[in-house]
Design a protein around this motif. Sequence first.
Motif, PDB file in Angstrom:
ATOM      1  N   ASP A 221       0.828  -1.202   0.000  1.00 15.91           N
ATOM      2  CA  ASP A 221       0.000   0.000   0.000  1.00 15.91           C
ATOM      3  C   ASP A 221       0.861   1.250   0.000  1.00 15.91           C
ATOM      4  O   ASP A 221       0.617   2.207  -0.743  1.00 15.91           O
ATOM      5  CB  ASP A 221      -0.927   0.015   1.227  1.00 15.91           C
ATOM      6  CG  ASP A 221      -1.989  -1.059   1.179  1.00 15.91           C
ATOM      7  OD1 ASP A 221      -2.424  -1.515   2.260  1.00 15.91           O
ATOM      8  OD2 ASP A 221      -2.385  -1.459   0.061  1.00 15.91           O
ATOM      9  N   LEU A 222       1.883   1.231   0.831  1.00 15.80           N
ATOM     10  CA  LEU A 222       2.754   2.405   0.921  1.00 15.80           C
ATOM     11  C   LEU A 222       3.508   2.616  -0.392  1.00 15.80           C
ATOM     12  O   LEU A 222       3.670   3.749  -0.857  1.00 15.80           O
ATOM     13  CB  LEU A 222       3.733   2.234   2.088  1.00 15.80           C
ATOM     14  CG  LEU A 222       4.545   3.459   2.468  1.00 15.80           C
ATOM     15  CD1 LEU A 222       3.653   4.627   2.816  1.00 15.80           C
ATOM     16  CD2 LEU A 222       5.456   3.151   3.651  1.00 15.80           C
ATOM     17  N   VAL A 225       1.336   4.314  -2.848  1.00 14.01           N
ATOM     18  CA  VAL A 225       1.130   5.729  -2.502  1.00 14.01           C
ATOM     19  C   VAL A 225       2.340   6.574  -2.889  1.00 14.01           C
ATOM     20  O   VAL A 225       2.199   7.702  -3.337  1.00 14.01           O
ATOM     21  CB  VAL A 225       0.800   5.856  -0.997  1.00 14.01           C
ATOM     22  CG1 VAL A 225       0.828   7.304  -0.546  1.00 14.01           C
ATOM     23  CG2 VAL A 225      -0.562   5.247  -0.691  1.00 14.01           C
ATOM     24  N   ILE A 250       8.486   4.225   9.263  1.00 16.93           N
ATOM     25  CA  ILE A 250       7.100   4.516   9.614  1.00 16.93           C
ATOM     26  C   ILE A 250       6.139   3.353   9.349  1.00 16.93           C
ATOM     27  O   ILE A 250       4.939   3.466   9.577  1.00 16.93           O
ATOM     28  CB  ILE A 250       6.561   5.766   8.876  1.00 16.93           C
ATOM     29  CG1 ILE A 250       6.620   5.593   7.366  1.00 16.93           C
ATOM     30  CG2 ILE A 250       7.306   7.009   9.312  1.00 16.93           C
ATOM     31  CD1 ILE A 250       5.884   6.673   6.602  1.00 16.93           C
TER      32      ILE A 250
ATOM     33  N   SER B  58      -2.488   6.593   2.449  1.00 17.43           N
ATOM     34  CA  SER B  58      -2.188   7.969   2.028  1.00 17.43           C
ATOM     35  C   SER B  58      -2.521   8.962   3.134  1.00 17.43           C
ATOM     36  O   SER B  58      -1.773   9.903   3.394  1.00 17.43           O
ATOM     37  CB  SER B  58      -2.971   8.275   0.752  1.00 17.43           C
ATOM     38  OG  SER B  58      -2.704   9.583   0.330  1.00 17.43           O
ATOM     39  N   PHE B  60      -2.512   8.376   6.298  1.00 16.26           N
ATOM     40  CA  PHE B  60      -1.502   8.216   7.335  1.00 16.26           C
ATOM     41  C   PHE B  60      -0.217   8.935   6.945  1.00 16.26           C
ATOM     42  O   PHE B  60       0.378   9.661   7.744  1.00 16.26           O
ATOM     43  CB  PHE B  60      -1.226   6.722   7.560  1.00 16.26           C
ATOM     44  CG  PHE B  60      -0.063   6.483   8.461  1.00 16.26           C
ATOM     45  CD1 PHE B  60       1.193   6.194   7.933  1.00 16.26           C
ATOM     46  CD2 PHE B  60      -0.191   6.576   9.833  1.00 16.26           C
ATOM     47  CE1 PHE B  60       2.284   5.993   8.764  1.00 16.26           C
ATOM     48  CE2 PHE B  60       0.903   6.382  10.667  1.00 16.26           C
ATOM     49  CZ  PHE B  60       2.139   6.093  10.136  1.00 16.26           C
ATOM     50  N   LEU B  61       0.193   8.741   5.702  1.00 15.22           N
ATOM     51  CA  LEU B  61       1.461   9.320   5.263  1.00 15.22           C
ATOM     52  C   LEU B  61       1.406  10.847   5.312  1.00 15.22           C
ATOM     53  O   LEU B  61       2.344  11.508   5.771  1.00 15.22           O
ATOM     54  CB  LEU B  61       1.769   8.840   3.847  1.00 15.22           C
ATOM     55  CG  LEU B  61       3.184   9.042   3.354  1.00 15.22           C
ATOM     56  CD1 LEU B  61       4.181   8.314   4.229  1.00 15.22           C
ATOM     57  CD2 LEU B  61       3.316   8.543   1.904  1.00 15.22           C
ATOM     58  N   VAL B  64       1.521  11.895   9.020  1.00 15.25           N
ATOM     59  CA  VAL B  64       2.813  11.738   9.696  1.00 15.25           C
ATOM     60  C   VAL B  64       3.817  12.776   9.173  1.00 15.25           C
ATOM     61  O   VAL B  64       4.634  13.313   9.934  1.00 15.25           O
ATOM     62  CB  VAL B  64       3.324  10.273   9.572  1.00 15.25           C
ATOM     63  CG1 VAL B  64       4.227  10.068   8.388  1.00 15.25           C
ATOM     64  CG2 VAL B  64       4.001   9.811  10.819  1.00 15.25           C
ATOM     65  N   ARG B  65       3.731  13.081   7.873  1.00 10.06           N
ATOM     66  CA  ARG B  65       4.631  14.106   7.318  1.00 10.06           C
ATOM     67  C   ARG B  65       4.278  15.479   7.881  1.00 10.06           C
ATOM     68  O   ARG B  65       5.165  16.287   8.176  1.00 10.06           O
ATOM     69  CB  ARG B  65       4.505  14.148   5.795  1.00 10.06           C
ATOM     70  CG  ARG B  65       5.238  13.013   5.104  1.00 10.06           C
ATOM     71  CD  ARG B  65       4.948  13.002   3.613  1.00 10.06           C
ATOM     72  NE  ARG B  65       5.696  11.944   2.951  1.00 10.06           N
ATOM     73  CZ  ARG B  65       5.438  11.527   1.707  1.00 10.06           C
ATOM     74  NH1 ARG B  65       4.448  12.085   1.020  1.00 10.06           N
ATOM     75  NH2 ARG B  65       6.149  10.564   1.155  1.00 10.06           N
TER      76      ARG B  65
END
Lengths: 251, 218
Positions: A221-222, A225, A250, B58, B60-61, B64-65
């Motif tokens: 998933d990451l 993205v 992370i 997405s 989450f990212l 967190v950023r």
Amino acid sequence: MQNEYTFSAFVFDNVVLVLKEGLRGVRHLSLYARSLGLRVTAHLPGFIRRPTRSAVLHVDHLAEKVERRTSDVVHHYLDPEITRDSETATFAKILIRENAAVLFAKTTYDNLKITLEYLSPTLEVNDKFFISEMLSACAYRKSAAHFNAFEKDCTKAGFLVAQLIRQGVIRTRKSKNAVKSSELNVIQLVKVSCFAHMLWLVIAREYLPERERDLLYACCDLSVVIFEQIEEAGDDPQMLGELLKVHAEII
Amino acid sequence: MDKLQNIPSVRFNVPDGQSFRKSVQRLRWFKSTFEEQVQAVSIRTGIDYDTNAQILTSCFLQWVRAIEKIKPSNPEDRLAFVGFAAGKMLKELIVNDPLVLNKTPKVMDLDFPEYFWPQGYVYVSYCLNVRQFILQQDFHTQEQNSDSIDEIRTWWSFKENTVEVSDYAISYLDLFAGEEPNWNSPGQFNRKRKLEQFLEGHDSLTAELELPKKSDRH
């Protein structure tokens, strides 16, 4: 660096991997033949269609049995350690193994199968893709030749992402744009899968079977993205390594 | 009725030796705890959800950023930052909207927030629960959710205003958590204001953080 090409690794590569790869090739072709055969028989008149379809399925079933039985023998007698260790392999552990390339290849094969199925659920991965364990081992050896003892592990992992893609460890008969998941075409699918697999190898792991798979899905998933960043990194091992490092922290 | 039970609660697990606020900054914990919250709401409401894993990732990212850029370096500010960070998460969830309704009950009374805005209800429940758990586990304090969490009119304005200005999600989460919201610049972390709000009614923390009491501060 424990990467000398020992006799056992030589035997493994030239006997075991060739055998496994050959069987998988036969299976892959039989699946293709089956799907092609079934498409053809669908257009035949009923009195021919039924026995023809039955024959196609019977041949395919035989091919599957041969492949499975021989693979079981190979895994059980010729590489039981590799099979066991691939389930808990991390990049750090692979780097210090004597037969690092074969362990890496097995782990790569297992993981890429999972990542492809996860990222393209509507496709029959066995039918559409061929994952080469031999080329994965090749990719490892070519990368390892450039490894520097003082280099960070993530940079080495970055080398491997680039090599896996360059070696073409994932092959498909479909044209590059023809096979689409909801988001990715084939080229993107291959890059994301290879990156996700390496990301899984470098993250902190929990060594519980159900969690390991969830972690691999999270890596997939990451990777989807951040695909634009992966594209931007191209085959630069430093940039790929930095991406792996930053995102491993992370996951 | 205990106000904390207004929203479906979830028992979050944390790896030994790790603070919860560190765990929640890892995708693996975020994904699994979010799914637990979805399940809890689903059980209560009879609504089935599908989660788009990549949209959730997405969210989450981006979160967190965002917090990495603004999180305070002074340990004394961590407490005040918890609520702000939880509000930021709510904002990302609302903007990106990773949940899709799969199955709904035949009758949904739209005077209840969970049926008026099923996805938003999950997002708010999750962010409030996470906020609460961090405060309890890492700072040994507790908030009481306000009555506004059950008021449908508040939810009408919540949904409408966050569509226009997504930063209002931060203000509304403060409102639901019983804190005074910042409507003027909700997207800005105002450390002094947040800490003062928090310490009103949390005098034990004042001593723990070795800060001057309110009467001594001016």
